[in-house]
Design an enzyme around this catalytic site. Structure first.
Site, PDB file in Angstrom:
ATOM      1  N   ALA A  13      24.354   7.833 -37.001  1.00 13.23           N
ATOM      2  CA  ALA A  13      24.354   6.822 -38.069  1.00 13.23           C
ATOM      3  C   ALA A  13      25.639   6.892 -38.895  1.00 13.23           C
ATOM      4  O   ALA A  13      25.754   6.225 -39.919  1.00 13.23           O
ATOM      5  CB  ALA A  13      23.136   7.016 -38.971  1.00 13.23           C
ATOM      6  N   ASP A 159      44.919  12.259 -31.253  1.00 10.06           N
ATOM      7  CA  ASP A 159      46.279  12.737 -31.527  1.00 10.06           C
ATOM      8  C   ASP A 159      47.228  12.283 -30.412  1.00 10.06           C
ATOM      9  O   ASP A 159      48.355  11.868 -30.664  1.00 10.06           O
ATOM     10  CB  ASP A 159      46.256  14.268 -31.620  1.00 10.06           C
ATOM     11  CG  ASP A 159      45.166  14.739 -32.562  1.00 10.06           C
ATOM     12  OD1 ASP A 159      45.244  14.393 -33.746  1.00 10.06           O
ATOM     13  OD2 ASP A 159      44.225  15.413 -32.103  1.00 10.06           O
ATOM     14  N   HIS A 187      43.010  20.567 -32.808  1.00  7.65           N
ATOM     15  CA  HIS A 187      42.984  19.273 -33.497  1.00  7.65           C
ATOM     16  C   HIS A 187      43.052  19.555 -34.996  1.00  7.65           C
ATOM     17  O   HIS A 187      42.050  19.603 -35.695  1.00  7.65           O
ATOM     18  CB  HIS A 187      41.716  18.485 -33.165  1.00  7.65           C
ATOM     19  CG  HIS A 187      41.550  17.293 -34.070  1.00  7.65           C
ATOM     20  ND1 HIS A 187      42.385  16.207 -34.011  1.00  7.65           N
ATOM     21  CD2 HIS A 187      40.692  17.056 -35.082  1.00  7.65           C
ATOM     22  CE1 HIS A 187      42.032  15.350 -34.958  1.00  7.65           C
ATOM     23  NE2 HIS A 187      41.013  15.833 -35.626  1.00  7.65           N
TER      24      HIS A 187
HETATM   25  P1  NAI Z   1      30.252  10.502 -41.167  1.00  8.82           P
HETATM   26  O1  NAI Z   1      30.024  11.449 -42.297  1.00  8.82           O
HETATM   27  O2  NAI Z   1      30.359   9.043 -41.414  1.00  8.82           O
HETATM   28  O3  NAI Z   1      29.078  10.706 -40.096  1.00  8.82           O
HETATM   29  C1  NAI Z   1      28.618  11.951 -39.693  1.00  8.82           C
HETATM   30  C2  NAI Z   1      27.139  11.807 -39.386  1.00  8.82           C
HETATM   31  O4  NAI Z   1      26.691  13.037 -38.837  1.00  8.82           O
HETATM   32  C3  NAI Z   1      26.283  11.532 -40.623  1.00  8.82           C
HETATM   33  O5  NAI Z   1      25.510  10.363 -40.390  1.00  8.82           O
HETATM   34  C4  NAI Z   1      25.405  12.773 -40.736  1.00  8.82           C
HETATM   35  O6  NAI Z   1      24.109  12.469 -41.201  1.00  8.82           O
HETATM   36  C5  NAI Z   1      25.387  13.262 -39.287  1.00  8.82           C
HETATM   37  N1  NAI Z   1      25.061  14.680 -39.130  1.00  8.82           N
HETATM   38  C6  NAI Z   1      25.397  15.721 -39.927  1.00  8.82           C
HETATM   39  N2  NAI Z   1      24.868  16.859 -39.475  1.00  8.82           N
HETATM   40  C7  NAI Z   1      24.207  16.545 -38.334  1.00  8.82           C
HETATM   41  C8  NAI Z   1      23.431  17.308 -37.414  1.00  8.82           C
HETATM   42  N3  NAI Z   1      23.235  18.610 -37.581  1.00  8.82           N
HETATM   43  N4  NAI Z   1      22.897  16.657 -36.371  1.00  8.82           N
HETATM   44  C9  NAI Z   1      23.048  15.336 -36.195  1.00  8.82           C
HETATM   45  N5  NAI Z   1      23.752  14.561 -37.057  1.00  8.82           N
HETATM   46  C10 NAI Z   1      24.324  15.158 -38.108  1.00  8.82           C
HETATM   47  O7  NAI Z   1      31.521  11.055 -40.407  1.00  8.82           O
HETATM   48  P2  NAI Z   1      32.450  10.340 -39.309  1.00  8.82           P
HETATM   49  O8  NAI Z   1      33.536   9.603 -39.995  1.00  8.82           O
HETATM   50  O9  NAI Z   1      31.595   9.614 -38.340  1.00  8.82           O
HETATM   51  O10 NAI Z   1      33.122  11.622 -38.633  1.00  8.82           O
HETATM   52  C11 NAI Z   1      32.340  12.540 -37.910  1.00  8.82           C
HETATM   53  C12 NAI Z   1      33.151  13.792 -37.599  1.00  8.82           C
HETATM   54  O11 NAI Z   1      34.249  13.506 -36.753  1.00  8.82           O
HETATM   55  C13 NAI Z   1      33.740  14.477 -38.830  1.00  8.82           C
HETATM   56  O12 NAI Z   1      33.541  15.877 -38.693  1.00  8.82           O
HETATM   57  C14 NAI Z   1      35.200  14.156 -38.733  1.00  8.82           C
HETATM   58  O13 NAI Z   1      36.001  15.132 -39.361  1.00  8.82           O
HETATM   59  C15 NAI Z   1      35.400  14.169 -37.230  1.00  8.82           C
HETATM   60  N6  NAI Z   1      36.594  13.487 -36.732  1.00  8.82           N
HETATM   61  C16 NAI Z   1      37.228  14.042 -35.645  1.00  8.82           C
HETATM   62  C17 NAI Z   1      38.338  13.459 -35.096  1.00  8.82           C
HETATM   63  C18 NAI Z   1      39.027  14.084 -33.923  1.00  8.82           C
HETATM   64  O14 NAI Z   1      40.086  13.579 -33.559  1.00  8.82           O
HETATM   65  N7  NAI Z   1      38.529  15.134 -33.280  1.00  8.82           N
HETATM   66  C19 NAI Z   1      38.881  12.215 -35.651  1.00  8.82           C
HETATM   67  C20 NAI Z   1      38.134  11.677 -36.757  1.00  8.82           C
HETATM   68  C21 NAI Z   1      37.027  12.318 -37.277  1.00  8.82           C
END
Ligand code: NAI
Length: 326
Positions: A13, A159, A187
């Site tokens: 979500a 990246d 990363h």
């Molecule tokens: P967001 O905060 O919008 O969504 C994260 C979702 O994960 C939330 O809905 C939350 O309820 C859920 N969540 C938290 N703990 C959980 C669990 N134990 N089990 C299942 N769901 C859980 O964050 P967004 O923007 O979607 O980013 C997600 C992640 O991706 C962040 O950690 C961000 O830093 C990372 N990211 C990584 C990138 C990469 O290049 N590797 C690039 C951009 C973001």
């Protein structure tokens, strides 16, 4: 039509998933002939929001979407999963130290690794997107002893794509002209975007750019691109992160283009002297649903120092959660 495959997505979500799920369901990730069942994991308070996302998925009437499962139980989400995209992670809260962040995520990713080990398809392909992605992937992998460590990867494709785009823009060419880009390591801001083997329209990238620009602008700009997006958009990169996740899985499942490679955080086998067992980003070629680290690339002293700096950060992250690793 092929049999549907099961794709588990965590953090379903969240921001990234709001773009990612629609791309997967439309066939961008696994091909326009591959039906998918989405198995969506969220924390309990977000299940209501997840229902809204599922309603929108229904309303897209995607011909390839063969089913949706919504749950707050990892054992349900990963049941028989052929692919898993671990996007959900604990963000850094106010006053949280880096070590606290690593530990909070270690708790999440050890539970998910154990669930994958217990119930997922034995051939599962796992991509960790949630940060710190490489170390989260390591934690999940170490908790899944019955699954090959090669099946756990971390995302550095965003990246990689950023590095390609910035080079194409600088040289006045298009993305299609840029080949053999490499992101080494973590990363994080220690990642090393290496253009020493990259070509642009068949010419060595290094012959087209000024070394001063490369060292003092390009490398830091690629490393800091995530922060620049937050500054401009007031929110972190989401659509481009989702796109990179789609790219990563598509390359892994369907293969890389002849003569080119992609960057993937994968289990280090000691190639290029990198500590065995770390999840480290290497140049990889994919074929027949498997990846291989590109071997035999010459490494300059300049590159070696940067590859080791990002390796050191990954070793420190691993050591900070050592007590939680089986
Ligand atoms: P967001 O905060 O919008 O969504 C994260 C979702 O994960 C939330 O809905 C939350 O309820 C859920 N969540 C938290 N703990 C959980 C669990 N134990 N089990 C299942 N769901 C859980 O964050 P967004 O923007 O979607 O980013 C997600 C992640 O991706 C962040 O950690 C961000 O830093 C990372 N990211 C990584 C990138 C990469 O290049 N590797 C690039 C951009 C973001």
């Amino acid at each position: 039509m092929k049999q549907p495959v099961r794709v588990a997505v965590t953090g379903a979500a969240g921001q990234i998933s709001y773009s990612l799920l629609f791309r997967i369901a439309s066939g961008d990730m696994l091909g326009k002939d591959q039906p998918v069942i989405l198995q969506l994991l969220e924390i309990t308070p977000a299940l209501k929001a997840l229902e809204g996302v599922a309603m929108e998925l229904d309303d897209c009437a995607f011909p390839l979407l063969a089913g949706i499962v919504m749950t707050d139980d990892p054992m349900v989400a990963f049941k028989d999963a052929d692919y898993a995209l671990l996007v959900g992670a604990r963000p850094r809260g106010p006053g949280m130290e880096r070590k606290d962040l690593l530990e909070a995520n270690a708790a999440i990713f050890s539970v998910q690794g154990k669930a994958i080990n217990a119930v997922a398809s034995r051939g599962i392909k796992v991509l960790v997107v949630g940060n710190p992605a490489n170390t989260n992937s390591l934690i999940a992998q170490r908790n899944a002893p019955d699954i090959s460590p090669r099946q756990f990867t971390a995302m550095t494709r965003l990246d990689h794509n950023r590095a390609m785009a910035q080079l194409a823009q600088k040289t006045g060419k298009t993305i299609n002209d840029v080949k053999n880009m490499t992101i080494w390591g973590n990363h994080s801001s220690t990642q090393y975007p290496d253009v020493s083997k990259t070509t642009v329209d068949g010419k060595a990238a290094e012959s087209l750019i000024d070394n001063d620009w490369y060292v003092n602008e390009y490398i830091p700009n690629v490393q800091q691109r995530g922060a620049a997006i937050i500054k401009a958009r007031g929110a972190s990169s989401a659509a481009s992160a989702a796109n990179a996740a789609v790219d990563h899985m598509r390359s892994w499942a369907l293969g890389t283009a002849e003569g080119d490679w992609v960057s993937m955080g994968v289990y280090s086998d000691g190639s290029y002297g990198i500590d065995k067992g770390l999840i480290y980003s290497f140049p990889c070629v994919c074929k027949n649903g498997d990846w291989e680290i590109v071997q035999g690339l010459e490494v300059s002293e300049f590159s070696r120092a940067r590859m080791q700096a990002t390796e050191k950060e990954l070793q420190e992250e691993r050591d900070a959660v050592k007590h939680l690793l089986p």
